[in-house]
Motif scaffolding. Structure first.
Motif, PDB file in Angstrom:
ATOM      1  N   ILE A 188       0.825  -1.203   0.000  1.00  0.00           N
ATOM      2  CA  ILE A 188       0.000   0.000   0.000  1.00  0.00           C
ATOM      3  C   ILE A 188       0.865   1.261   0.000  1.00  0.00           C
ATOM      4  N   ILE A 189       2.066   1.187   0.563  1.00  0.00           N
ATOM      5  CA  ILE A 189       2.973   2.331   0.559  1.00  0.00           C
ATOM      6  C   ILE A 189       3.454   2.615  -0.868  1.00  0.00           C
ATOM      7  N   VAL A 190       3.766   1.555  -1.617  1.00  0.00           N
ATOM      8  CA  VAL A 190       4.181   1.726  -3.013  1.00  0.00           C
ATOM      9  C   VAL A 190       3.040   2.312  -3.834  1.00  0.00           C
ATOM     10  N   GLN A 191       1.824   1.834  -3.606  1.00  0.00           N
ATOM     11  CA  GLN A 191       0.669   2.365  -4.330  1.00  0.00           C
ATOM     12  C   GLN A 191       0.458   3.842  -4.020  1.00  0.00           C
ATOM     13  N   ALA A 192       0.627   4.215  -2.759  1.00  0.00           N
ATOM     14  CA  ALA A 192       0.485   5.622  -2.394  1.00  0.00           C
ATOM     15  C   ALA A 192       1.574   6.463  -3.064  1.00  0.00           C
ATOM     16  N   ALA A 193       2.803   5.946  -3.107  1.00  0.00           N
ATOM     17  CA  ALA A 193       3.896   6.679  -3.742  1.00  0.00           C
ATOM     18  C   ALA A 193       3.648   6.849  -5.232  1.00  0.00           C
ATOM     19  N   LEU A 194       3.142   5.808  -5.892  1.00  0.00           N
ATOM     20  CA  LEU A 194       2.833   5.908  -7.317  1.00  0.00           C
ATOM     21  C   LEU A 194       1.707   6.906  -7.569  1.00  0.00           C
ATOM     22  N   THR A 195       0.720   6.918  -6.683  1.00  0.00           N
ATOM     23  CA  THR A 195      -0.371   7.883  -6.821  1.00  0.00           C
ATOM     24  C   THR A 195       0.149   9.307  -6.741  1.00  0.00           C
ATOM     25  N   LEU A 196       1.026   9.569  -5.777  1.00  0.00           N
ATOM     26  CA  LEU A 196       1.628  10.893  -5.662  1.00  0.00           C
ATOM     27  C   LEU A 196       2.482  11.211  -6.888  1.00  0.00           C
ATOM     28  N   ALA A 197       3.212  10.217  -7.387  1.00  0.00           N
ATOM     29  CA  ALA A 197       4.080  10.439  -8.550  1.00  0.00           C
ATOM     30  C   ALA A 197       3.282  10.788  -9.796  1.00  0.00           C
ATOM     31  N   ILE A 198       2.074  10.245  -9.905  1.00  0.00           N
ATOM     32  CA  ILE A 198       1.237  10.527 -11.074  1.00  0.00           C
ATOM     33  C   ILE A 198       0.577  11.897 -10.968  1.00  0.00           C
ATOM     34  N   LEU A 199       0.058  12.218  -9.793  1.00  0.00           N
ATOM     35  CA  LEU A 199      -0.841  13.369  -9.666  1.00  0.00           C
ATOM     36  C   LEU A 199      -0.162  14.666  -9.252  1.00  0.00           C
ATOM     37  N   VAL A 200       0.876  14.606  -8.441  1.00  0.00           N
ATOM     38  CA  VAL A 200       1.501  15.848  -7.983  1.00  0.00           C
ATOM     39  C   VAL A 200       2.057  16.675  -9.139  1.00  0.00           C
ATOM     40  N   PRO A 201       2.693  16.071 -10.166  1.00  0.00           N
ATOM     41  CA  PRO A 201       3.166  16.899 -11.285  1.00  0.00           C
ATOM     42  C   PRO A 201       2.062  17.601 -12.063  1.00  0.00           C
ATOM     43  N   LEU A 202       0.810  17.172 -11.892  1.00  0.00           N
ATOM     44  CA  LEU A 202      -0.286  17.878 -12.560  1.00  0.00           C
ATOM     45  C   LEU A 202      -0.424  19.300 -12.041  1.00  0.00           C
ATOM     46  N   GLY A 203       0.015  19.538 -10.791  1.00  0.00           N
ATOM     47  CA  GLY A 203      -0.088  20.870 -10.207  1.00  0.00           C
ATOM     48  C   GLY A 203       0.689  21.923 -10.992  1.00  0.00           C
ATOM     49  N   PRO A 204       2.016  21.787 -11.119  1.00  0.00           N
ATOM     50  CA  PRO A 204       2.763  22.797 -11.879  1.00  0.00           C
ATOM     51  C   PRO A 204       2.382  22.837 -13.354  1.00  0.00           C
ATOM     52  N   LEU A 205       2.005  21.681 -13.923  1.00  0.00           N
ATOM     53  CA  LEU A 205       1.567  21.688 -15.316  1.00  0.00           C
ATOM     54  C   LEU A 205       0.268  22.482 -15.476  1.00  0.00           C
TER      55      LEU A 205
END
Length: 344
Positions: free
Chosen positions: A118-135
């Motif tokens: 579940i920690i890896v899944q949470a990290a992947l979720t952050l990796a996908i969505l956080v860059p949407l902010g600056p974009l």
């Protein structure tokens, strides 16, 4: 109502209020630095919860392709700028983040096994969505960064509507709930505290303390504070408002996605759930005057407790009680604050 019920309702209110506090701080941060009333903040909560749910089902979320598309469009705009005689400095790094990173992340998701912790899944979720902010800031807000607050608000409404529609396309109309981070149970008198509630409160408190240290101790944090106080002064001191905007949206996206990951085990999240959650965070931000982080956090706890007690006494009208709270706050602020023209 006896004391035990009051304690249980207060416990639930503190748990939800901790999430509202994070969203309120993100809204205050974005408005203070960029003058943007960030209505889509709640959509990051829903996207975070539903993206993680799809990863747990072994599916590649549609938000990954949104990241790829937005990155490609941002790279295209940067290429056009260079072709028109713009500076080439930073172009390679920009292409790396906007093109190479999304494609590498897509390749990683397709290569990884369907079962991860579940920690890896949470990290992947952050990796996908956080860059949407600056974009999002680069594509939607940066071209109109010097516009009025009304123009920026209209852009926020348009982005909110678009993200809700894309959420329906990516995740469907069915809601999702993820497994809890912890199955532990704690008993304190009449209270039964779940491990996930502890996760929510502790993570929220840790993030709030981390943000305080960031703004108080780090160079970038102090630069953001300077930009919030005086944009022109920060620009004259060499800190780019464009970079400040992108950094602010990174923090806002991270806070929203993390909030979605934390609350997904506690309640069923739908594609349009984020708007209501974000709106309650906005009520807390208004209590703080869209300027004070501590007051906004305290207001969020008040909103959470009020919602909890309202659900017990009159569940059909709990939203009415929460949003009515904003009226006396606005009246009080109108009586105690003097009017300031926007160009001041």
């Amino acid at each position: 109502m006896d004391l035990d019920i009051a304690l249980i309702l207060t416990q639930d209110g503190i748990t939800t209020g901790a999430v509202y506090a994070l969203l309120a701080i993100a809204l205050v941060l974005v408005f203070a630095v960029t003058r943007v009333i960030f209505i889509p903040q709640g959509e990051y909560v829903a996207y975070g919860a539903l993206t993680m749910a799809m990863l747990q089902q072994g599916k590649v979320p549609g938000t990954l392709w949104l990241l790829v598309a937005m990155g490609a469009f941002a790279a295209l705009l940067d290429g056009i700028r260079v072709m028109r005689g713009g500076a080439r400095s930073g172009l390679a790094a920009s292409l790396g983040w906007t093109v190479a990173y999304p494609l590498a992340l897509a390749a990683l998701l397709y290569a990884m096994p369907a079962t991860q912790s579940i920690i890896v899944q949470a990290a992947l979720t952050l990796a996908i969505l956080v860059p949407l902010g600056p974009l999002m800031y680069r594509l939607a807000y940066q071209p109109v960064a010097e516009g009025s607050v009304l123009v920026l608000l209209i852009v926020s409404v348009a982005i909110h509507v678009s993200m809700v529609g894309l959420g329906l396309l990516f995740f469907g109309a069915e809601g999702s709930r993820t497994p809890a981070f912890s199955d532990a149970q704690f008993s304190v008198g009449a209270l039964a505290i779940s491990g996930q509630q502890v996760w929510v409160v502790v993570a929220s408190a840790a993030l709030i303390v981390g943000l305080w240290l960031f703004f108080d101790r780090s160079l970038y944090g102090k630069a953001l504070r300077a930009t919030a106080i005086n944009r022109n002064g920060a620009r004259l001191m060499g800190f780019s408002p464009v970079f400040a905007g992108k950094l602010t949206f990174v923090l806002a996206a991270f806070i929203g996605v993390l909030s979605g990951i934390l609350i997904a085990p506690l309640t069923t999240i739908y594609y349009d759930t984020g708007f209501l959650i974000g709106l309650k965070g906005f009520v807390a931000a208004i209590i703080g005057g869209l300027a004070s982080y501590p007051i906004a956090a305290a207001g969020a706890l008040l909103v959470g407790v009020l919602e909890s007690f309202s659900s017990f006494w009159a569940s059909a009208y709990k939203e009415v009680f929460v949003f009515t709270l904003i009226i006396p706050v606005l009246v009080w602020r109108s009586l105690t604050s003097h009017h300031i023209e926007e160009d001041e």
